[in-house]
Design a protein around this motif. Sequence first.
Motif, PDB file in Angstrom:
ATOM      1  N   ARG A   6      65.639 -40.024  34.201  1.00 39.50           N
ATOM      2  CA  ARG A   6      64.763 -39.216  35.052  1.00 39.50           C
ATOM      3  C   ARG A   6      65.412 -37.881  35.396  1.00 39.50           C
ATOM      4  O   ARG A   6      64.757 -36.843  35.385  1.00 39.50           O
ATOM      5  CB  ARG A   6      64.425 -39.968  36.340  1.00 39.50           C
ATOM      6  N   GLN A  91      53.015 -37.004  42.903  1.00 39.31           N
ATOM      7  CA  GLN A  91      52.052 -37.581  41.973  1.00 39.31           C
ATOM      8  C   GLN A  91      51.053 -36.499  41.601  1.00 39.31           C
ATOM      9  O   GLN A  91      50.757 -35.615  42.408  1.00 39.31           O
ATOM     10  CB  GLN A  91      51.326 -38.772  42.613  1.00 39.31           C
ATOM     11  N   GLU A 124      57.855 -37.761  34.011  1.00 41.39           N
ATOM     12  CA  GLU A 124      56.600 -38.402  33.614  1.00 41.39           C
ATOM     13  C   GLU A 124      56.201 -39.567  34.514  1.00 41.39           C
ATOM     14  O   GLU A 124      55.060 -40.035  34.449  1.00 41.39           O
ATOM     15  CB  GLU A 124      56.669 -38.856  32.162  1.00 41.39           C
ATOM     16  N   THR A 125      57.087 -40.046  35.394  1.00 37.81           N
ATOM     17  CA  THR A 125      56.694 -41.109  36.312  1.00 37.81           C
ATOM     18  C   THR A 125      55.705 -40.623  37.359  1.00 37.81           C
ATOM     19  O   THR A 125      55.091 -41.442  38.055  1.00 37.81           O
ATOM     20  CB  THR A 125      57.925 -41.709  37.021  1.00 37.81           C
ATOM     21  N   LYS A 126      55.541 -39.310  37.490  1.00 38.23           N
ATOM     22  CA  LYS A 126      54.637 -38.746  38.501  1.00 38.23           C
ATOM     23  C   LYS A 126      53.206 -38.595  38.001  1.00 38.23           C
ATOM     24  O   LYS A 126      52.311 -38.247  38.772  1.00 38.23           O
ATOM     25  CB  LYS A 126      55.153 -37.384  38.968  1.00 38.23           C
ATOM     26  N   THR A 219      59.885 -35.474  29.841  1.00 39.70           N
ATOM     27  CA  THR A 219      59.766 -36.800  29.237  1.00 39.70           C
ATOM     28  C   THR A 219      61.101 -37.183  28.606  1.00 39.70           C
ATOM     29  O   THR A 219      62.057 -36.416  28.612  1.00 39.70           O
ATOM     30  CB  THR A 219      58.663 -36.807  28.168  1.00 39.70           C
TER      31      THR A 219
END
Length: 228
Positions: A6, A91, A124-126, A219
Motif C-alpha cells: 500500500r 473512499q 486501490e483499496t479506496k 495499484t
Amino acid sequence: MDERTRTEAKRRASESAVEAVSDGDVVGLGSGSTAEHAIRILGDRVDSGLDIVGVPTSFQAREVAIEVGIELTTLDETDGHIDVTIDGADQFVGADLIKGGGAAHAREKIVASATDELVIVVDETKRADVLDEPVPLEVLPDARTTAAAAVEELGGDPILRRAERKSGPVVTDNGNLLFDCDFGAIDDPTALATDLATLPAVVEHGLFPAFADVIHVGTTGGVDIVEP
C-alpha cells in the motif's frame, strides 16, 4: 494488499499526481498519509527549482511542507484562488468522495472548493462500487448530544471518535469534536450531504459529492488515472 504494498502504491500515485503542478502554481496541500507523500515529492521538486506556494489543509500538512521547504501562504493572500490541490480520500466512487479520516475535512473542503483542479491520490483499496464508509462529522462541542440525535433521525449511527493515545475524544484543528456516522450504503451522496450540512452546530461533514476532477489510483502494477 499488505501495508508495504500500500505504501508503494501511495507513492506511485503521488508521483503521478504531482505532474499536475506547474511552475508558479498556488497548490493546496492535502492531509493524511498519501497526501504526505505528495508534499514530500513536491519538496524535492522545489529543491530542483520548482516555484510554487502551498496552502496547507491541516497542522500536519503545514509541518511537512515546512520540513521540505515549500513556501506557504493563505487563501486570504491568494484572493481565494488555488490552481491545483492534491489530497487523499478514504473512499471514492466516480467523483464522489468520503474524507475526514484524519479529522481535517473542514479545511480540506474549503481548500478544495477554492481550487481549479482537485487531484485525488489513493491506493486501490479506496475504490468502491458504492460509498459505505462512516461519514466524519465535525460538530461544536456543546452540540454533541443534539447532533448525535439528529444523525440518528437521518438513519445514521453516530460514534464519537476517541483519541488513541490520550484520554477522551479526538479534537480537530478547529477545536471541535468528531462523529463517525455509519449510514450503510449511501445511494445519494448529494442528498445526504445536504441533510448533514443543514443540521444545527455541524461545522462540516466528510461527504465530497462530485468534487474530484481526477483520481490517481496507485495499484500493485502502476497507476490508474480516473477522470470521472
